[in-house]
Design a protein around this motif. Structure first.
Motif, PDB file in Angstrom:
ATOM      1  N   LEU A 178       0.006 -50.077  34.545  1.00 31.93           N
ATOM      2  CA  LEU A 178       0.777 -49.726  33.750  1.00 31.93           C
ATOM      3  C   LEU A 178       0.079 -48.513  33.399  1.00 31.93           C
ATOM      4  N   GLN A 179      -1.753 -48.974  33.191  1.00 34.88           N
ATOM      5  CA  GLN A 179      -1.618 -47.255  32.726  1.00 34.88           C
ATOM      6  C   GLN A 179      -2.490 -46.251  33.896  1.00 34.88           C
ATOM      7  N   SER A 208      -0.600 -55.270  21.342  1.00 40.07           N
ATOM      8  CA  SER A 208      -0.006 -54.035  20.274  1.00 40.07           C
ATOM      9  C   SER A 208       1.355 -54.188  20.676  1.00 40.07           C
ATOM     10  N   ASN A 228       1.934 -52.336  26.035  1.00 34.39           N
ATOM     11  CA  ASN A 228       1.657 -50.781  26.533  1.00 34.39           C
ATOM     12  C   ASN A 228       2.472 -49.678  25.560  1.00 34.39           C
ATOM     13  N   ALA A 229       3.802 -50.140  25.039  1.00 36.77           N
ATOM     14  CA  ALA A 229       4.456 -48.942  25.311  1.00 36.77           C
ATOM     15  C   ALA A 229       4.133 -49.111  23.615  1.00 36.77           C
ATOM     16  N   THR A 230       3.676 -49.629  22.901  1.00 34.14           N
ATOM     17  CA  THR A 230       3.514 -49.581  21.235  1.00 34.14           C
ATOM     18  C   THR A 230       1.584 -48.964  20.734  1.00 34.14           C
TER      19      THR A 230
END
Ligand code: SF4
Lengths: 167, 358, 285
Positions: free
Chosen positions: C33-34, C179, C251-253
């Motif tokens: 995802l990164q 996260s 991964n979105a926050t």
């Protein structure tokens, strides 16, 4: 001493497993010891998508108690020498040190400056030197990998080297 | 209530550099912050009296590896002023191009670290991935990724040819697109706003009073940018300082975001108008005299004081770096913040300790 | 009897096997995802073996004791789950394990570790009541706290208690230290507390904590699986879906702070649970 020569207390496979794990899971601690940032950002760049050192299991833990590798950038000065020695002492064996950049090797361009003691091997033992000003991320990764090869040999006890003391 | 003193640094994962802040905490709220400096002090200014004034260009570039070119430009402009050397037009434009490329990569780098301090790791990775494209340009045009070493007294030592010009334009267009894609996240994402909006507010009066510089100053609504003085070729290019008025961490982030686009635009303008001609004028003799020179770095205004008395080396060099000007701001902002906000606010001034301590 | 022993052993093995694999999968997915490649799947095992073989530096004996107790309690919780024991018993055992870890961290003098421990306590304060609400929901639905009864329940619980499943996912985020709620510690050192709770544990002790974390992961995923207890396949599907959701969220926050967690996270969890319970049982009653 290589692995073969050592007394095999718990059987060879266990030792080999441990060596293998050590090579595959180096956690690193990065310490900026008075560098100009050029080397630091290249060390950081190693963690990012283009170079991605997590492929090799390398994680930046930022805590000396957990780290296996100490990456030092920059020159030693009278103030951070103590911090450097301290960080090294806090790390648990087996541990290795990589000196990065001309500064870490010898003091580099700042060698004659007033507050510079010199390369980091004046303070702690260094296992690998990565030259360059700044070295490319590829060179840094290469240096780290070479140190990892040395985890595969030698008894852990040997790795508990003594620092040469703070001037 | 217990009071805990946390040594924030000198070795800390959030800061790649050893700034040490002794934070006194009361229930995770900062009551006092004391900076402890000197971990990166090399005594660099003293090298000016030991090295040839030509060699000092390389040393100045290594005051800080992130603002390298701009340090060299500032130093060279100072010496050129003392010695009365005119810089060829093409060299002036090339200086702008490399200077702005540097600002571009520095701001992207900062934004990544900023996202990281918020615990937004994937954003950090994406921003640094974009940054690699800028570094590619740096490498193709100067031969080095980070510290380029192209600036010389009297001009520059490398040129950009026409083939490269086109390629730079397309690459920068790609960077621009990528940044535009990510911008909404930085601007509007709920969790980012929750962590940055209203944190570390610096009013315009306070900013003036404490002598803030660079994006920190502009985020408080003061339109001041040393590039407006028109050094190098800036006088012939059009741009306006990017400003925000809120003065909080979010505003500082937005200023830098705006400056990324501004830099891309400036490089485009400079490439389009790049004049023909020589890139370096010869330097004869030794400098005598003194001067003060200012240049706008990614972090703000840097000031060089140079004094030479006709020798091979300079008699005195002094540098006041942007972070030096911004640390008082930081010390003023920290008390009253929660521990979780400390890294965010510290990073929002974009501290460059290596500059600060030289 | 032999059936029981078999199940117990299965529970024991599930920790290292499933937990380790989940954690490896998590790291790969996160890396992807990164836009990175990420470590190999077996990376967590390398890490643990390496940690166990490192030099032992114990700050004090209390710390070591706490880590052993933490590991023991979490393993016990998983084994109890495999034995299909009482839901409440499992939850309490798990809570004991979590508290021991905090005590271990508090036993050291490092301020990072202290503050990390304090935050972990706050997190426990948030997620334990939520977990119990989930358990109560399951009880009200199936009429028993015993897992045997839950496993025999004919309809998937998720159709009856969807909001409670959401609450469980919230707990999962906290438990997996992701996260926006990776407040007290994180796998990667990217925060104000260095590695927070774990700062003063080193080498083998950290390895044991990691193993305990695998068991914790398995336990939490098994809980998720309970919501569709119609066999192994649906259980794993549901658990995997939950993990995916958590990783995406991670991964979105950005990280939020504990005041936020205490204020909104708790409130949201509580409200969701109550709405679900009331809505479901008014309808049923
Ligand atoms: S080696 Fe060069 S780039 Fe690295 S810290 Fe020293 S001067 Fe900077």
């Amino acid at each position: 001493m290589s692995i073969e020569q050592r007394p095999r207390r718990c059987g060879g496979w266990l030792e080999r497993l441990i060596q293998h794990a050590r090579v595959r899971s180096p956690w690193l601690l990065h310490f900026d010891c008075g560098s100009c940032n050029g080397c630091d950002i290249e060390v950081l760049a190693c963690l990012t998508p283009l170079y991605d050192v997590e492929r090799f299991g390398i994680v930046n833990v930022g805590n000396p108690l957990h780290a296996d590798l100490l990456l030092v950038t920059g020159t030693v000065n009278r103030r951070n020498a103590r911090v450097l020695a301290n960080l090294y002492r806090q790390m648990a064996a087996p541990k290795k040190v990589v000196a990065i950049g001309a500064c870490g090797l010898s003091g580099g361009i700042f060698r004659e400056a007033d507050n510079v003691i010199g390369g980091i091997d004046r303070i702690i033992p260094v296992d690998c030197y990565v030259p360059g000003c700044p070295p490319r991320p590829e060179a840094i990764i290469d240096g780290v990998m070479r140190v990892l090869e040395r985890f595969g040999t030698g008894h852990p006890k040997e790795d508990v080297a003594k620092g040469k003391g703070i001037p | 209530m217990r009071r805990a003193v946390i040594p924030f640094g000198p070795q800390h994962p959030v800061l790649p550099e050893p700034l040490q802040l002794k934070l006194s905490l009361k229930d995770e709220v900062v009551v006092e912050a004391l900076p402890a400096l000197g971990y990166v002090h090399r005594g660099l200014e003293s090298l000016a009296t030991k090295r040839d004034f030509h060699q000092m260009v390389q040393v100045c570039e290594r005051v800080c590896g992130i603002c390298s070119v701009l340090h060299a430009i500032c130093y060279c402009q100072g010496i050129e002023e003392i010695m009365g050397i005119a810089v060829p037009d093409r060299a002036r434009y090339l200086r702008v191009i490399w200077g702005e490329l540097l600002r571009l990569h520095s701001h992207l780098l900062w934004m990544g670290l900023f996202a990281d301090s918020l615990g937004f790791e994937s954003l950090f990775m994406q921003l640094w991935r974009i940054r690699e494209q800028v570094l590619d340009i740096q490498e193709a045009t100067t031969g080095n990724r980070v510290i380029s070493g192209v600036i010389r007294i009297g001009g520059v030592c490398r040129d950009i040819d026409d083939a490269q010009r086109g390629w730079i334009q397309t690459t920068l267009a790609a960077v621009d697109r990528a940044v535009r894609q990510i911008a909404p996240v930085l601007r509007e994402d709920f969790t980012i706003c929750a962590r940055t909006v209203g944190k570390g507010i610096l009013s315009a009066e306070k900013a003036r009073e404490l002598g803030a510089v660079g994006p920190v100053l502009r985020a408080s609504g003061i339109a001041q940018d040393i590039r407006q003085t028109g050094y190098a070729a800036y006088g012939e290019l059009d741009f306006n300082p990017v400003i925000e008025t809120a003065g909080d961490c979010h505003a500082r982030c937005m200023v830098r975001l705006g400056e990324i686009h501004q830099s891309i635009d400036l490089i485009g303008q400079a490439l389009a108008r790049l004049p023909q001609g020589a890139i370096r004028n010869p330097v004869h003799g030794k400098p005598t005299g003194e001067t003060v020179m200012r240049v706008e770095q990614p972090r703000g205004e840097v000031l060089y004081y140079l004094r030479a008395d006709g020798g091979k080396t300079l008699a005195r060099m002094h540098i006041r770096t942007p972070t030096f000007a911004n640390v008082p701001v930081l010390i003023d902002l920290l008390p009253g913040l929660g521990l979780a906000d400390v890294p965010v606010v510290v990073l929002s001034i974009d501290p460059c300790i290596s500059c600060l301590e030289r | 009897m032999s059936d029981l022993i078999l199940r117990g052993v299965a529970g024991l093995l599930a920790g290292p096997l499933l937990g380790g694999l989940t954690s490896g999968l998590d790291r790969i997915l996160t890396a992807r995802l990164q836009a990175r490649q990420g470590p190999p799947l077996q990376q967590p095992y390398y890490d643990v073996v390496k940690l166990l073989a490192k030099e032992l530096v114990v700050v004090n004996a209390w710390q070591a004791f706490c880590v052993y107790s933490h590991l023991f309690a979490t393993v016990l919780a998983v084994v109890l789950f495999a034995l299909q024991a009482d839901l409440l018993l499992i939850l309490f055992t798990e809570a004991v394990g979590a508290v021991f870890l905090v005590m271990g961290a508090m036993a050291s003098t490092s301020p990072y570790s202290q503050i990390g421990a304090h935050r972990e306590l706050l997190q426990i304060l948030v997620y334990e009541p939520l977990l119990f609400l989930v358990a109560i929901g399951i009880y009200l639905e199936t009429g028993s706290f015993r897992l045997t009864a839950v496993f025999q329940w004919p309809v998937p619980l998720i159709t009856q208690l969807p909001l409670l499943f959401g609450v469980l996912c919230l707990v999962l985020v906290i438990k997996l230290r992701k996260s926006p709620f990776d407040l007290s510690a994180a796998t990667h050192a990217h925060q104000e507390l260095v590695r927070g709770l774990f700062t003063d544990f080193s080498g083998p002790l950290l390895g044991l904590i990691e193993i305990a974390h695998w068991y914790e992961t398995v336990l939490m995923l098994a809980f998720c699986g309970l919501f569709w207890a119609g066999g192994l396949l649906p259980m794993t599907t549901l658990a995997l879906a939950a993990v995916m959701g958590v990783i995406l969220m991670d991964n979105a926050t950005a990280r939020l702070n504990w005041r936020w967690l205490l204020g909104y996270g708790w409130l949201a969890g509580m409200t969701l649970s109550l709405i679900n319970l009331i809505w479901h049982f008014r309808g049923a009653g």
